[in-house]
Scaffold this active site. Structure first.
Site, short mmCIF file in Angstrom:
data_model
loop_
_atom_site.label_atom_id
_atom_site.label_comp_id
_atom_site.label_asym_id
_atom_site.label_seq_id
_atom_site.Cartn_x
_atom_site.Cartn_y
_atom_site.Cartn_z
N CYS A 100 3.93 -9.44 -2.04
CA CYS A 100 2.65 -9.14 -2.67
C CYS A 100 1.53 -9.86 -1.91
CB CYS A 100 2.69 -9.63 -4.12
SG CYS A 100 1.21 -9.28 -5.06
N HIS A 142 5.58 -1.69 -8.55
CA HIS A 142 4.96 -3.00 -8.29
C HIS A 142 3.46 -2.93 -8.58
CE1 HIS A 142 4.34 -6.67 -5.54
NE2 HIS A 142 3.12 -6.25 -5.84
N GLU A 143 2.80 -1.89 -8.05
CA GLU A 143 1.34 -1.80 -8.21
C GLU A 143 0.95 -1.53 -9.66
OE1 GLU A 143 -0.35 -3.03 -5.94
OE2 GLU A 143 1.20 -2.93 -4.40
N HIS A 146 0.84 -4.61 -11.81
CA HIS A 146 -0.36 -5.45 -11.69
C HIS A 146 -1.38 -5.12 -12.79
CE1 HIS A 146 -0.12 -7.94 -8.11
NE2 HIS A 146 0.34 -6.94 -7.38
NI NI Z 1 1.28 -7.07 -5.51
#
Ligand code: NI
Length: 188
Positions: A100, A142-143, A146
């Site tokens: 990240c 993953h995004e 966030h």
């Molecule tokens: Ni990230």
């Protein structure tokens, strides 16, 4: 070109842990946000995705670079924006590589779905319904995480699955385990 400052963990933990709000109507600010995210991602050395909260904008917008396998190696494709992305299907969970831009130098093996179906809007504001497979699913997951303040260190099975990359005396890239919990987060 508008390269923005990327929020770094743990210094900017509060910003990274905040939940983002859905994007509403007004198109110009959204287009500007997408441009800033793309410029910031492009200026980073090895980024393949970026979420708005990483530049301290708490709106549900992410940029991902879905790629393809070439000679057994995954290669990133051009950046695409996902607005208000929603996961409607997730399966094939397994361990895969993760990292990240908010954790410079830190990598790990996280557990994430390898099949993901996502709805939302594309950068023209058109509805999308897209399936991501393999590492592309990992990247998109993953995004989207966030946007809910979930970070990749939350998705590891055990601390030993996290490592830093460093160059040894022979000039080789080697993994250094993250042995000290406190280096990361006292709550991990
Ligand atoms: Ni990230």
């Amino acid at each position: 070109m508008a390269v923005r400052e990327i929020m770094i963990y743990p210094e900017q933990k509060a910003e990274l842990r905040r939940k983002s709000d859905p994007v509403m109507g007004n198109k110009r600010p959204v287009r500007r946000l997408i441009r800033d995210l793309k410029d910031t991602l492009q200026a980073s050395s090895d980024g393949i995705g970026l979420a708005a909260p990483q530049i301290n904008v708490h709106q549900r917008v992410v940029i991902v670079c879905p790629g393809s396998e070439k000679d057994g190696q995954w290669e990133a494709g051009p950046p695409v924006a996902l607005i208000n992305p929603q996961i409607v299907e997730a399966s094939d969970e397994g361990k895969d590589f993760d990292g990240c831009l908010s954790f410079p130098g830190l990598y790990g093996e996280t557990i994430r779905p390898h099949h993901l179906r996502v709805t939302g809007l594309d950068e023209e504001g058109q509805p999308i319904d897209r399936v991501f497979e393999g590492f592309n699913a990992v990247l998109v997951h993953h995004e989207i995480d966030h946007l809910d303040g979930v970070l990749f260190i939350d998705r590891i099975e055990k601390l030993e699955d996290l490592y830093r990359l460093t160059v040894n005396a022979d000039g080789e890239l080697v993994r250094v385990p993250v042995s000290d919990k406190l280096q990361l987060d006292s709550s991990l």
